[in-house]
Scaffold this motif. Structure first.
Motif, short mmCIF file in Angstrom:
data_model
loop_
_atom_site.label_atom_id
_atom_site.label_comp_id
_atom_site.label_asym_id
_atom_site.label_seq_id
_atom_site.Cartn_x
_atom_site.Cartn_y
_atom_site.Cartn_z
N ARG A 4 0.85 -1.19 0.00
CA ARG A 4 0.00 0.00 0.00
C ARG A 4 0.89 1.24 0.00
NH1 ARG A 4 -2.61 0.94 4.15
NH2 ARG A 4 -4.66 1.59 3.34
N VAL A 5 0.71 2.07 -1.01
CA VAL A 5 1.61 3.21 -1.26
C VAL A 5 0.84 4.53 -1.20
CG1 VAL A 5 3.06 4.34 -3.00
CG2 VAL A 5 3.26 1.88 -2.60
N PHE A 6 1.47 5.53 -0.61
CA PHE A 6 0.94 6.90 -0.56
C PHE A 6 1.91 7.81 -1.30
CE2 PHE A 6 -0.14 11.02 1.16
CZ PHE A 6 -1.49 10.96 1.43
N ALA A 41 0.04 15.71 3.40
CA ALA A 41 0.75 14.44 3.52
C ALA A 41 0.65 13.87 4.93
CB ALA A 41 2.22 14.62 3.13
N VAL A 42 0.88 14.70 5.93
CA VAL A 42 0.83 14.23 7.31
C VAL A 42 -0.56 13.70 7.65
CG1 VAL A 42 0.99 14.97 9.72
CG2 VAL A 42 2.72 15.72 8.07
N ALA A 43 -1.59 14.44 7.24
CA ALA A 43 -2.96 14.01 7.51
C ALA A 43 -3.30 12.74 6.74
CB ALA A 43 -3.95 15.13 7.15
N GLY A 44 -2.90 12.69 5.47
CA GLY A 44 -3.23 11.53 4.64
C GLY A 44 -2.53 10.26 5.08
N ILE A 45 -1.26 10.39 5.45
CA ILE A 45 -0.51 9.21 5.91
C ILE A 45 -1.09 8.69 7.22
CG2 ILE A 45 1.75 8.41 6.73
CD1 ILE A 45 2.95 10.56 4.78
N ALA A 46 -1.45 9.62 8.12
CA ALA A 46 -2.05 9.21 9.40
C ALA A 46 -3.38 8.50 9.17
CB ALA A 46 -2.24 10.43 10.29
N HIS A 47 -4.12 8.93 8.16
CA HIS A 47 -5.42 8.32 7.89
C HIS A 47 -5.30 6.96 7.21
CE1 HIS A 47 -9.63 7.96 6.76
NE2 HIS A 47 -9.26 7.76 5.50
N HIS A 48 -4.45 6.88 6.17
CA HIS A 48 -4.38 5.66 5.35
C HIS A 48 -3.43 4.60 5.91
CE1 HIS A 48 -6.86 7.06 2.01
NE2 HIS A 48 -6.27 8.24 2.10
N ARG A 49 -2.46 5.01 6.71
CA ARG A 49 -1.47 4.08 7.26
C ARG A 49 -0.87 3.19 6.16
NH1 ARG A 49 -0.99 4.22 13.08
NH2 ARG A 49 -2.22 6.06 13.63
N PRO A 50 -0.21 3.78 5.16
CA PRO A 50 0.35 2.99 4.07
C PRO A 50 1.57 2.21 4.51
CG PRO A 50 1.08 5.25 3.89
CD PRO A 50 0.10 5.22 5.02
N ILE A 75 4.05 7.38 13.64
CA ILE A 75 3.75 6.12 12.94
C ILE A 75 5.07 5.52 12.45
CG2 ILE A 75 2.18 5.05 11.27
CD1 ILE A 75 0.80 7.74 10.98
N PRO A 76 5.86 4.96 13.34
CA PRO A 76 7.21 4.49 12.97
C PRO A 76 7.23 3.34 11.99
CG PRO A 76 6.64 3.83 15.21
CD PRO A 76 5.58 4.79 14.76
N GLU A 77 6.10 2.63 11.84
CA GLU A 77 6.08 1.48 10.95
C GLU A 77 6.00 1.86 9.47
OE1 GLU A 77 1.74 2.09 12.27
OE2 GLU A 77 3.76 2.29 13.11
N VAL A 78 5.69 3.11 9.17
CA VAL A 78 5.63 3.54 7.77
C VAL A 78 7.04 3.70 7.20
CG1 VAL A 78 4.89 5.37 6.20
CG2 VAL A 78 3.43 4.71 8.09
N THR A 79 7.26 3.18 6.01
CA THR A 79 8.56 3.28 5.34
C THR A 79 8.52 4.37 4.28
OG1 THR A 79 8.98 0.91 5.67
CG2 THR A 79 10.27 2.02 3.98
N PHE A 80 9.59 5.15 4.20
CA PHE A 80 9.65 6.26 3.25
C PHE A 80 10.71 6.00 2.18
CE2 PHE A 80 7.61 8.08 6.88
CZ PHE A 80 6.76 9.06 6.37
N LEU A 81 10.32 6.23 0.93
CA LEU A 81 11.25 6.16 -0.20
C LEU A 81 11.20 7.50 -0.91
CD1 LEU A 81 13.13 4.65 -2.21
CD2 LEU A 81 11.05 3.88 -3.39
#
Length: 216
Positions: A4-6, A41-50, A75-81
């Motif tokens: 799941r990608v944001f 981005a901050v709001a969307g990532i917190a909502h979708h938990r990609p 949300i430390p489990e989210v990975t960023f590329l």
């Protein structure tokens, strides 16, 4: 299960292109959301938990490092590329230090991007070929390591650096405008500003200046 990608990029057209391409070529990735600013981005990532966030480095309201700063502790489990037009050493180092798992440039092919997303989701670190050396130099703290900051370079805005980088590679103003999704007039304005700040007189001197600072 698909990754799941944001998507985070301030250019809506670029986001649409990446989403359409990923939807077309693979079932390994599901784009669950997108944003064009740090706040979105901050709001969307917190909502979708990609699983993975594809993150632009330069945005008008703070850029990728600011998104990382606000999300990583929550949300430390989210990975960023990082996915950026910039391949400057200081951009690569700064975003990796902020917590990104990898950094690829927008010249990457669609298939390579899919592999990069899947790999970082599995815990690997991924870099475009010439960028890994910047990170190794910086974190090994070896003599001759790529500088993280340069007082003269710091005078330039992120967009001016993008324009300068492409100019130094031999791009025409029209090509720079197309690559960065801005007008030719805006390119001319940025070049004039860079010339003024660097106290140089033409694009050939700018090219040498950029090369000396490993922008090219």
């Amino acid at each position: 299960m698909s990754v799941r990608v944001f998507l985070v990029d301030d250019h809506a057209l670029f986001r649409a292109g990446v989403k359409a391409e990923l939807d077309t070529i693979t079932e390994e990735i599901e784009v669950v959301g997108e944003a064009g600013s740090v706040g979105e981005a901050v709001a969307g990532i917190a909502h979708h938990r990609p699983d993975v966030v594809l993150l632009d480095v330069h945005m008008p309201d703070g850029g990728g490092a600011e998104v990382l700063r606000q999300i990583r502790t929550k949300i430390p489990e989210v990975t960023f590329l990082a996915l950026s037009v910039s391949d400057a050493a200081e951009d690569v180092i700064n975003v990796i230090r902020a917590g990104a798992r990898g950094y690829v440039t927008k010249t990457i092919s669609s298939q390579e991007l899919v592999r990069a997303v899947v790999r970082v989701s599995e815990g690997d670190a991924v870099f475009s070929p010439r960028l890994a050396g910047f990170v190794l130099d910086a974190f090994a703290d070896r003599p001759g390591a790529a500088p993280i900051s340069d007082p003269e370079l710091d005078l330039l805005t992120p967009r001016e650096r993008d324009v300068l980088r492409l100019l130094a590679r031999g791009y025409a103003y029209k090509e720079i405008a197309s690559e960065l999704f801005i007008s030719v007039k805006t390119v001319e304005t940025h070049v004039s500003s860079v010339l003024r700040k660097t106290q140089l007189s033409n694009r050939y001197e700018l090219s040498r200046w950029a090369t000396d600072r490993r922008l090219v």
